[in-house]
Design an enzyme around this catalytic site. Structure first.
Site, PDB file in Angstrom:
ATOM      1  N   MET A   1     -11.267  -5.775   5.853  1.00 58.57           N
ATOM      2  CA  MET A   1     -10.481  -4.810   6.619  1.00 58.57           C
ATOM      3  C   MET A   1     -10.141  -5.435   7.967  1.00 58.57           C
ATOM      4  SD  MET A   1      -9.946  -2.352   4.634  1.00 58.57           S
ATOM      5  CE  MET A   1      -9.038  -1.372   5.830  1.00 58.57           C
TER       6      MET A   1
ATOM      7  N   MET B   1     -12.117   4.284  -0.405  1.00 55.77           N
ATOM      8  CA  MET B   1     -12.735   4.561   0.890  1.00 55.77           C
ATOM      9  C   MET B   1     -13.445   5.909   0.752  1.00 55.77           C
ATOM     10  SD  MET B   1      -9.646   3.177   3.282  1.00 55.77           S
ATOM     11  CE  MET B   1      -8.430   3.220   1.977  1.00 55.77           C
TER      12      MET B   1
ATOM     13  N   HIS C   1      -8.491   0.912  -3.836  1.00 56.99           N
ATOM     14  CA  HIS C   1      -9.416   0.740  -2.701  1.00 56.99           C
ATOM     15  C   HIS C   1     -10.078   2.086  -2.429  1.00 56.99           C
ATOM     16  CE1 HIS C   1      -9.610  -0.199   1.937  1.00 56.99           C
ATOM     17  NE2 HIS C   1     -10.815  -0.077   1.403  1.00 56.99           N
TER      18      HIS C   1
ATOM     19  N   ASP D   1      -6.472  -6.309   4.688  1.00 61.46           N
ATOM     20  CA  ASP D   1      -5.843  -4.990   4.637  1.00 61.46           C
ATOM     21  C   ASP D   1      -5.817  -4.379   6.033  1.00 61.46           C
ATOM     22  OD1 ASP D   1      -6.653  -1.992   2.664  1.00 61.46           O
ATOM     23  OD2 ASP D   1      -5.273  -2.301   4.325  1.00 61.46           O
ATOM     24  N   GLY D   2      -4.563  -4.263   6.571  1.00 58.43           N
ATOM     25  CA  GLY D   2      -4.443  -3.571   7.854  1.00 58.43           C
ATOM     26  C   GLY D   2      -3.682  -4.378   8.868  1.00 58.43           C
ATOM     27  N   GLY D   3      -2.449  -3.960   9.134  1.00 56.83           N
ATOM     28  CA  GLY D   3      -1.650  -4.610  10.174  1.00 56.83           C
ATOM     29  C   GLY D   3      -1.101  -5.961   9.784  1.00 56.83           C
TER      30      GLY D   3
ATOM     31  N   MET E   1      -8.892   7.992  -0.196  1.00 52.42           N
ATOM     32  CA  MET E   1      -9.708   8.412   0.942  1.00 52.42           C
ATOM     33  C   MET E   1     -10.297   9.795   0.676  1.00 52.42           C
ATOM     34  SD  MET E   1      -7.151   7.261   3.987  1.00 52.42           S
ATOM     35  CE  MET E   1      -6.450   5.626   3.996  1.00 52.42           C
TER      36      MET E   1
ATOM     37  N   SER F   1       0.855  -1.199   0.000  1.00 52.45           N
ATOM     38  CA  SER F   1       0.000   0.000   0.000  1.00 52.45           C
ATOM     39  C   SER F   1       0.886   1.243   0.000  1.00 52.45           C
ATOM     40  CB  SER F   1      -0.884   0.033   1.247  1.00 52.45           C
ATOM     41  OG  SER F   1      -1.449   1.333   1.378  1.00 52.45           O
TER      42      SER F   1
ATOM     43  N   ASP G   1      -4.736   3.327  -1.736  1.00 52.74           N
ATOM     44  CA  ASP G   1      -5.792   3.645  -0.756  1.00 52.74           C
ATOM     45  C   ASP G   1      -6.328   5.044  -0.974  1.00 52.74           C
ATOM     46  OD1 ASP G   1      -4.113   1.660   1.640  1.00 52.74           O
ATOM     47  OD2 ASP G   1      -6.174   1.381   0.967  1.00 52.74           O
TER      48      ASP G   1
ATOM     49  N   GLY H   1       1.326  -2.231   4.028  1.00 50.50           N
ATOM     50  CA  GLY H   1       1.929  -0.904   3.898  1.00 50.50           C
ATOM     51  C   GLY H   1       3.196  -0.855   4.740  1.00 50.50           C
TER      52      GLY H   1
ATOM     53  N   GLY I   1      -8.719   4.040   7.251  1.00 52.48           N
ATOM     54  CA  GLY I   1      -8.398   5.462   7.352  1.00 52.48           C
ATOM     55  C   GLY I   1      -6.936   5.740   7.579  1.00 52.48           C
ATOM     56  N   PHE I   2      -6.240   4.806   8.234  1.00 48.60           N
ATOM     57  CA  PHE I   2      -4.838   5.067   8.551  1.00 48.60           C
ATOM     58  C   PHE I   2      -4.026   3.777   8.520  1.00 48.60           C
ATOM     59  CE2 PHE I   2      -5.476   9.414   9.806  1.00 48.60           C
ATOM     60  CZ  PHE I   2      -6.796   9.445  10.224  1.00 48.60           C
ATOM     61  N   GLY I   3      -2.769   3.903   8.086  1.00 46.25           N
ATOM     62  CA  GLY I   3      -1.876   2.753   8.128  1.00 46.25           C
ATOM     63  C   GLY I   3      -1.274   2.631   9.519  1.00 46.25           C
ATOM     64  N   GLY I   4      -0.492   1.561   9.721  1.00 43.43           N
ATOM     65  CA  GLY I   4       0.250   1.400  10.954  1.00 43.43           C
ATOM     66  C   GLY I   4      -0.558   0.985  12.162  1.00 43.43           C
TER      67      GLY I   4
ATOM     68  N   HIS J   1      -1.345  -1.531  -4.101  1.00 44.56           N
ATOM     69  CA  HIS J   1      -2.610  -1.144  -3.465  1.00 44.56           C
ATOM     70  C   HIS J   1      -2.636   0.366  -3.292  1.00 44.56           C
ATOM     71  CE1 HIS J   1      -6.188  -2.198  -1.056  1.00 44.56           C
ATOM     72  NE2 HIS J   1      -5.826  -1.246  -0.227  1.00 44.56           N
TER      73      HIS J   1
END
Ligand code: DX5
Ligand code: ZN
Length: 211
Positions: free
Chosen positions: A136, A68, A66, A170-172, A36, A7, A34, A192, A141-144, A32
């Protein structure tokens, strides 16, 4: 084999060309993007010109877009100029069946994404129109953010009801939680932080491909 979709949300925006070249050279399968809108999620990122520009610079790279966004229906044709896949969220107000048909009419693959609080049951009527389901594993809304393990159940449920399309998360995502995700049915890993902060992204991608 799990496909890796870095990402660019985690990339250095001021050196984006080099950051994309880095993950392409490291052997990523997709990229990817993202998108937003500051309404569906409390963050803003980039628009269709970014997708068109990346595609022009990297025409062989499959762009997994993606959206959002509260109203993606207003932007489908524009994102279709360069996207390989367009994923919209189940939670939006638009007629999803009609929206997925429009994406297909543009010659682009379709995806539906579920936020953590949205049950799999909400997407069952649309499975035949979805080339991919994006689970998800964090609040969008946010990476990390930290991986929500309880989302593994959604992948298992989709496979149990016989969904044959691609399953994406997607996410973590990290090398530590990917074995459980693979066992649950994962096909595509959005990563990401784990890729863009890696000292050896090519080694990591090779390890993921060998899981
Ligand atoms: C959230 C974003 C992030 C990002 C990946 O809306 O979609 O999930 O792509 O984030 P990390 O850094 O957790 O891999
Ligand atoms: Zn995403």
């Amino acid at each position: 084999m799990i496909k890796v979709a870095p990402s660019i949300l985690a990339a250095d925006m001021l050196h984006l060309y080099d950051e994309i070249q880095k993950v392409v050279s490291a052997g990523c399968d997709l990229l990817h993007v993202d998108v937003m809108d500051g309404h569906f999620v409390p963050n803003l990122s980039y628009g269709p010109d970014m997708v068109r520009g990346i595609h022009a610079a990297f025409p062989e790279l499959k762009l997994d877009v993606h959206l959002m966004m509260d109203h993606p229906e207003e932007y489908i044709q524009r994102f279709a100029q360069g996207a390989w896949n367009i994923t919209v969220h189940e939670e939006i107000e638009a007629d999803l069946s009609e929206l997925l048909d429009r994406i297909h009419e543009c010659g682009v693959h379709t995806g539906i994404s579920l936020k953590p609080a949205t049950p799999v049951s909400r997407v069952v009527p649309l499975l035949s129109q979805a080339d991919m389901i994006l689970i998800m594993t964090v609040e969008p809304g946010f990476g990390g953010q930290s991986f929500q393990r309880e989302m593994l159940g959604k992948l298992r449920e989709l496979r149990r009801i016989g969904y044959q399309g691609l399953l994406e998360a997607d996410g973590g995502l990290t090398l530590n939680n990917l074995p459980d995700l693979k066992q649950a049915g994962l096909d595509v890993a959005v990563m990401g932080t784990a890729i863009y902060r890696s000292e050896h992204p090519a080694d990591d991608i090779r390890r993921i491909h060998s899981l």
